[in-house]
Scaffold this motif. Structure first.
Motif, PDB file in Angstrom:
ATOM      1  N   SER A  49      68.576  17.485  15.588  1.00  0.00           N
ATOM      2  CA  SER A  49      67.864  16.975  14.415  1.00  0.00           C
ATOM      3  C   SER A  49      67.912  15.454  14.376  1.00  0.00           C
ATOM      4  CB  SER A  49      68.476  17.550  13.138  1.00  0.00           C
ATOM      5  OG  SER A  49      69.852  17.218  13.044  1.00  0.00           O
ATOM      6  N   GLU A  50      69.071  14.881  14.760  1.00  0.00           N
ATOM      7  CA  GLU A  50      69.188  13.429  14.794  1.00  0.00           C
ATOM      8  C   GLU A  50      68.321  12.844  15.902  1.00  0.00           C
ATOM      9  OE1 GLU A  50      73.791  13.100  13.150  1.00  0.00           O
ATOM     10  OE2 GLU A  50      73.387  12.994  15.289  1.00  0.00           O
ATOM     11  N   SER A  51      68.294  13.530  17.029  1.00  0.00           N
ATOM     12  CA  SER A  51      67.463  13.074  18.144  1.00  0.00           C
ATOM     13  C   SER A  51      65.988  13.032  17.745  1.00  0.00           C
ATOM     14  CB  SER A  51      67.661  13.991  19.357  1.00  0.00           C
ATOM     15  OG  SER A  51      66.778  13.648  20.398  1.00  0.00           O
ATOM     16  N   ASP A  52      65.539  14.057  17.034  1.00  0.00           N
ATOM     17  CA  ASP A  52      64.139  14.098  16.598  1.00  0.00           C
ATOM     18  C   ASP A  52      63.829  12.929  15.665  1.00  0.00           C
ATOM     19  OD1 ASP A  52      63.834  16.388  18.062  1.00  0.00           O
ATOM     20  OD2 ASP A  52      64.085  17.749  16.354  1.00  0.00           O
ATOM     21  N   GLU A  53      64.745  12.615  14.769  1.00  0.00           N
ATOM     22  CA  GLU A  53      64.534  11.496  13.852  1.00  0.00           C
ATOM     23  C   GLU A  53      64.504  10.175  14.599  1.00  0.00           C
ATOM     24  OE1 GLU A  53      66.427  11.270   9.962  1.00  0.00           O
ATOM     25  OE2 GLU A  53      67.277  13.257  10.327  1.00  0.00           O
ATOM     26  N   LEU A  54      65.390  10.023  15.575  1.00  0.00           N
ATOM     27  CA  LEU A  54      65.438   8.774  16.343  1.00  0.00           C
ATOM     28  C   LEU A  54      64.151   8.581  17.144  1.00  0.00           C
ATOM     29  CD1 LEU A  54      69.144   8.869  17.600  1.00  0.00           C
ATOM     30  CD2 LEU A  54      68.164   7.280  15.931  1.00  0.00           C
ATOM     31  N   ILE A  55      63.645   9.645  17.707  1.00  0.00           N
ATOM     32  CA  ILE A  55      62.393   9.550  18.479  1.00  0.00           C
ATOM     33  C   ILE A  55      61.263   9.074  17.578  1.00  0.00           C
ATOM     34  CG2 ILE A  55      60.642  10.920  19.672  1.00  0.00           C
ATOM     35  CD1 ILE A  55      62.959  12.638  20.775  1.00  0.00           C
ATOM     36  N   THR A  56      61.216   9.614  16.352  1.00  0.00           N
ATOM     37  CA  THR A  56      60.170   9.211  15.411  1.00  0.00           C
ATOM     38  C   THR A  56      60.333   7.762  14.986  1.00  0.00           C
ATOM     39  OG1 THR A  56      60.015  11.477  14.584  1.00  0.00           O
ATOM     40  CG2 THR A  56      59.103   9.734  13.186  1.00  0.00           C
ATOM     41  N   LYS A  57      61.570   7.364  14.651  1.00  0.00           N
ATOM     42  CA  LYS A  57      61.810   6.008  14.172  1.00  0.00           C
ATOM     43  C   LYS A  57      61.565   4.967  15.262  1.00  0.00           C
ATOM     44  CE  LYS A  57      65.174   7.211  10.570  1.00  0.00           C
ATOM     45  NZ  LYS A  57      64.443   6.586   9.447  1.00  0.00           N
ATOM     46  N   ALA A  58      61.923   5.310  16.508  1.00  0.00           N
ATOM     47  CA  ALA A  58      61.742   4.360  17.610  1.00  0.00           C
ATOM     48  C   ALA A  58      60.342   4.418  18.204  1.00  0.00           C
ATOM     49  CB  ALA A  58      62.779   4.624  18.705  1.00  0.00           C
ATOM     50  N   ALA A  59      59.533   5.369  17.739  1.00  0.00           N
ATOM     51  CA  ALA A  59      58.153   5.527  18.223  1.00  0.00           C
ATOM     52  C   ALA A  59      58.101   5.693  19.737  1.00  0.00           C
ATOM     53  CB  ALA A  59      57.296   4.342  17.778  1.00  0.00           C
ATOM     54  N   LEU A  60      59.006   6.511  20.284  1.00  0.00           N
ATOM     55  CA  LEU A  60      59.021   6.761  21.725  1.00  0.00           C
ATOM     56  C   LEU A  60      57.953   7.782  22.093  1.00  0.00           C
ATOM     57  CD1 LEU A  60      62.884   6.988  22.344  1.00  0.00           C
ATOM     58  CD2 LEU A  60      61.374   5.057  22.815  1.00  0.00           C
ATOM     59  N   ARG A  61      57.304   7.542  23.215  1.00  0.00           N
ATOM     60  CA  ARG A  61      56.317   8.508  23.701  1.00  0.00           C
ATOM     61  C   ARG A  61      56.210   8.389  25.217  1.00  0.00           C
ATOM     62  NH1 ARG A  61      53.721   4.565  20.872  1.00  0.00           N
ATOM     63  NH2 ARG A  61      52.236   3.254  22.018  1.00  0.00           N
ATOM     64  N   LYS A  62      55.920   9.503  25.825  1.00  0.00           N
ATOM     65  CA  LYS A  62      55.807   9.540  27.281  1.00  0.00           C
ATOM     66  C   LYS A  62      54.643   8.659  27.729  1.00  0.00           C
ATOM     67  CE  LYS A  62      57.711  14.205  27.793  1.00  0.00           C
ATOM     68  NZ  LYS A  62      57.466  15.578  28.265  1.00  0.00           N
TER      69      LYS A  62
END
Length: 914
Positions: free
Chosen positions: A139-152
């Protein structure tokens, strides 16, 4: 002169590799001896030459547009360049600034006369094929991905790395992990992948840092605990102190205490007691996490609190944080309070509309009151508060939109501060244009007719707020996002008002279920269109799935319990009959069929005639009117109702002789209501009040000589005669300030209800219809015997009247036929978990007290059945209200019986019980 050499021999390489400066480095390639001048090289400082760029090739890129890269470099075919010079260095620096490359080089591939051919060779940084966070929860990983705007597919740049690391540190710092460490690992993908890499972010949160102690010094007038309560975002660890005897008893009760104390962070129970003798403390809650941003806010709130207590010069002269032995934080804070100030003379300047006396009375601050600048600003309405009652609201409610107020200190005498309040009243503003946006489904006239702000009238802030409330009450729009934006024009003295709404789904497919006392589980299937349009019913293009947009309500419902009960209901409401005034007009028709089978089974009886039944058919017509007096929150409604009851061998009224027959009930109802609640689903403020009287024709009064009681009872009830009164009042009081973007707050609901059913005179017998029953969920989509079922959580229906459920005093004696009076009091604490229009959710704690009575002789408003419990409500636009309650009937508790014997779980779907 013509020069042409192989690239490998002639190339002038200007490169800038990862990790070094973007400055170009020129290395002159030495031409063959036969063509080399004797004394100097072709590109020396002593022999500068100008060339024209004949062609530029861009190589090494896989994903980037070559023409765009060439444009970014600043080089173009036809440009003149001087060698040696800084043209190529600037080009490399421009490309390097994009942070997309790990290496950049510019080659001279050919020279002919004064023309030069170039090649820009680029090595792109790898693209991110995948990314993952290690050491954290999913759940924390999902939030971090959203906040950091990471994308392949993103380029793995230094900026991406630094941004992600900063996001991770901030995210965990807000959760109290101040010592988090994070590093990025880049793993190049093997072939056949081209220039791509997988990225791993290794996160070590460390231990959560909590506030161990807050030590405040210098506070002589306000106590430590008083000040610490203002540090709402920075709290100390909550502790329990145990003295030796208590500690020993606690330790003994833990049996295997060492493992327990180790889990609590101590080495062992014995060593802990020895070390912390004569007492020890341990952490009880984990709410004391430290957050830098909240700590900064709390310091500002602390000073604001001092200012509100008259300490105008209060300041925090020094504060520091340091780690304790266990890694938590201690906070040391030194305050300087200064002296306490008081208001002196307050004078007014510039006011012509209202006198000094009126303004001083409205301000409510007198000479000698404790100095409070925040209170002064609030009372002046600078800016105006949502509740009104301030000076700014006084002016703006009278059209003075351009009103301005400026409180100025004009003198300080010791501890007394004199103020001059300077007012610029400006002209009264007239409303020019009203614009509405966002109503994609609802017709504009439906919104406009609710507005209290009309073009050509004076601006009124009160009318603006009232308009927002009326739009919210429609139920067609999200109440949290209704926007109002006055756009003033100072030169013309006018104002335009822009309203913005957000449509939400409000048509309902009703799949209701509830436990209706002896009838048992009853289900309902229905559909309600809350924004129906009757005038478009013959226009096929408006059907989606039915014509909508005119704010009318159409409802069709079927309820059934199999053989025991079934009913059919239809209703239609036009809220603005005629279209010019709020005159709600409603018509309804209904039919039901009840069998005594379920009741006999409930009481353990046998059914003598399985074909017995009670059929009810009826309808109503009502017309309402909004009143202007005592205020325009009031409304009056008139309605005419007719019911026809048909019985066949139905002997469950407790009235011998009334088993078969037909009864007619024609009545007139007059309802007076007042409602100022701010919204429908989760009210935060306001109140609602309702009282009605329902009357049948007084048949016995028209025929005073007739002895009605001498006739058979079935004949007496052929035309039912009664007078009925109901009253209910509800108040909603916010107990906390709105928090968050959706303004969540704790709300107290208080309600009181009363009902009475009586005769016109003693020559008649009161029929069993229209009486009251108490208990259960108050299933309101049908009425047993056409009675009002008043809910009481924690008690089944008929608890008071049923000897089987209420053995105290044997219950009510045989012959019971329902209550003619009831009282009910409710208190609820409500808190919203979500105010999203697609799923509004709130929890509640309730206390209830209610009872029913057979007549005035038995009536005692203090003899009540009490219950307490918890519940939750879920509002889903497609299905309406879904509710769960767990109530404990305090008067059902018996010595030796368990809690479950006194508790009752209540479920409801599609309605709120009475």
């Amino acid at each position: 002169m013509k020069k042409s050499f192989p690239k490998s021999l002639l190339a002038v390489v200007l490169c800038c590799s990862a990790g070094i400066s973007a400055r170009a480095q020129q290395r002159d390639t030495v031409p063959p001896p036969a063509e080399r001048p004797a004394d100097i090289s072709p590109f020396s400082l002593g022999n500068p030459q100008q060339f024209e760029i004949a062609d530029i090739a861009v190589t090494g890129t896989e994903f980037l547009d070559k023409s765009l890269l060439l444009s970014l470099s600043g080089l173009a075919v036809g440009d003149k360049v001087v060698m040696p010079g800084d043209h190529f260095a600037k080009a490399i620096q421009a490309l390097w600034g994009q942070r997309l490359f790990s290496n950049i080089a510019i080659y001279i591939t050919k020279i002919e006369g004064n023309k030069i051919w170039l090649e820009i060779n680029l090595v792109e940084k790898p693209r991110m094929s995948s990314f993952v966070f290690r050491g954290v929860k999913k759940s924390e990983s999902d939030e971090l991905i959203t906040k950091a705007a990471l994308r392949k597919g993103s380029v793995v740049t230094e900026a991406l790395q630094q941004n992600t690391l900063a996001v991770v540190r901030k995210y965990y710092a807000e959760k109290g992990f101040r010592n988090v460490t994070v590093r990025m690992e880049e793993r190049k993908d093997p072939p056949p992948a081209i220039n791509s890499a997988s990225v791993i972010f290794w996160v070590n949160k460390g231990n959560k840092v909590k506030v161990n102690d807050i030590n405040i010094v210098g506070n002589e007038n306000l106590g430590d605990n008083t000040l610490k309560k203002k540090l709402k975002g920075t709290k100390e660890i909550t502790r329990i102190t145990l003295y030796p005897e208590m500690a020993n008893a606690w330790t003994d009760s833990m049996a295997t205490s060492d493992n327990y104390w180790k889990d609590m962070g101590f080495l062992s129970a014995t060593r802990t007691l020895q070390k912390l003798d004569p007492y020890f403390r341990f952490h009880l809650f984990s709410s004391a996490k430290f957050n830098d941003a909240k700590y900064t806010e709390d310091k500002e709130k602390l000073i604001a609190f001092y200012n509100s207590r008259g300490f105008r010069d209060a300041q925090i002269v020094k504060d520091t944080t340091y780690s304790s032995a266990k890694g938590n934080l201690n906070i040391e804070m030194q305050v300087e309070e200064g002296k306490k100030y008081y208001f002196g003379n307050i004078t007014w300047r510039g006011n012509t509309v209202y006198s000094d006396t009126v303004l001083s009375r409205g301000l409510g601050i007198k000479k000698g009151d404790v100095y409070n600048l925040e209170l002064l600003g609030k009372r002046l309405g600078n800016p105006p508060g949502p509740e009104g009652g301030d000076i700014g609201s006084l002016y703006m409610d009278d059209g003075y939109l351009f009103f301005q107020v400026d409180p100025v200190e004009i003198g300080i005498r010791g501890d007394t501060i004199d103020y001059e309040i300077r007012i610029q009243e400006g002209p009264q503003a007239t409303i020019k244009d009203i614009r509405i946006a966002g109503n994609e489904k609802t017709n504009e006239h439906v919104v406009r007719r609710e507005l209290r702000t009309l073009p050509g009238e004076k601006f009124s802030r009160q009318n603006l707020i009232r308009s927002q409330r009326e739009i919210s009450q429609l139920g067609f729009f999200n109440p949290e996002t209704i926007g109002m934006n006055p756009v003033p024009d100072v030169q013309n003295g006018t104002v335009d008002i822009d309203y913005k709404v957000e449509e939400r789904a409000n048509d309902q497919l009703e799949l209701s279920a509830g436990w209706g006392g002896y009838i048992g589980l009853t289900g309902t299937l229905g559909v309600t269109f809350n924004n129906f349009s009757l005038r478009n019913i013959f226009k096929k293009e408006t059907w989606d799935p039915l014509p909508s947009g005119d704010g009318q309500k159409l409802s069709v419902r079927i309820s059934s319990n199999g053989k025991a009960y079934r009913s059919y209901n239809f209703s239609f409401t036009e809220p603005w009959l005629g279209g010019k005034k709020r005159n709600p007009f409603s018509v309804s028709f209904y039919s039901s069929h009840q069998s005594p089978f379920a009741m006999a089974k409930y009481y353990g009886q046998t059914v003598e005639n399985e074909d017995a039944y009670l059929k009810v058919m009826g309808g109503s017509v009502s017309l309402g009117k909004q009143l202007r007096w005592p205020d325009d929150w009031f409304s009056l409604q008139y309605s005419i109702q007719y019911q026809r009851y048909k019985l066949w061998d139905y002997n469950y009224f407790g009235m011998p002789g009334f088993e078969t027959g037909t009864s007619n009930n024609l009545s007139f109802r007059l309802t007076l209501a007042r409602s100022s609640v701010d919204q429908q689903i989760f009210p935060r403020s306001g109140s609602s009040f309702m009282v009605y009287g329902q009357f049948t024709p007084p048949y016995s009064v028209f025929n005073p000589e007739k002895d009605y009681k001498a006739e058979p009872i079935a004949e007496q009830f052929k035309f039912i005669e009664y007078q009925k009164y109901r009253m209910s009042a509800e108040w909603y009081v916010p107990l906390s300030r709105p928090r968050g973007t959706d303004n969540k707050s704790l709300v107290l609901k208080v309600a009181a209800k009363f009902g009475y059913l009586g005769r016109y005179n003693n020559r008649t017998t009161l029929s069993p219809f229209g009486r009251f029953e108490l208990g259960g969920d108050g299933l309101s989509n049908f009425a047993v015997y056409d009675r009002d079922i008043i809910s009481q959580r924690g008690y089944p229906v008929y608890y008071t009247s049923n000897p089987k459920l209420n053995p105290e005093n044997g219950g009510i004696p045989a012959g019971y036929s329902g209550f003619t009076m009831f009282n009910k009091y409710v208190m609820e604490l409500r808190y919203p978990f979500s105010l999203n229009p697609s799923s509004t959710i709130f929890g509640l704690i309730f206390m209830e007290a209610a009872n029913g009575y057979r007549d005035f002789k038995e009536y005692d408003p203090f003899r009540l059945r009490r219950s307490v419990g918890v519940g939750a409500r879920f509002y889903l636009p497609m299905f309406g209200l879904l509710g769960f309650d767990y109530g404990i009937g305090l008067d059902r508790l018996r010595p030796g019986a368990g809690m479950k014997d006194a508790a009752k779980f209540t479920f409801m779907l599609g309605f709120e019980p009475e």
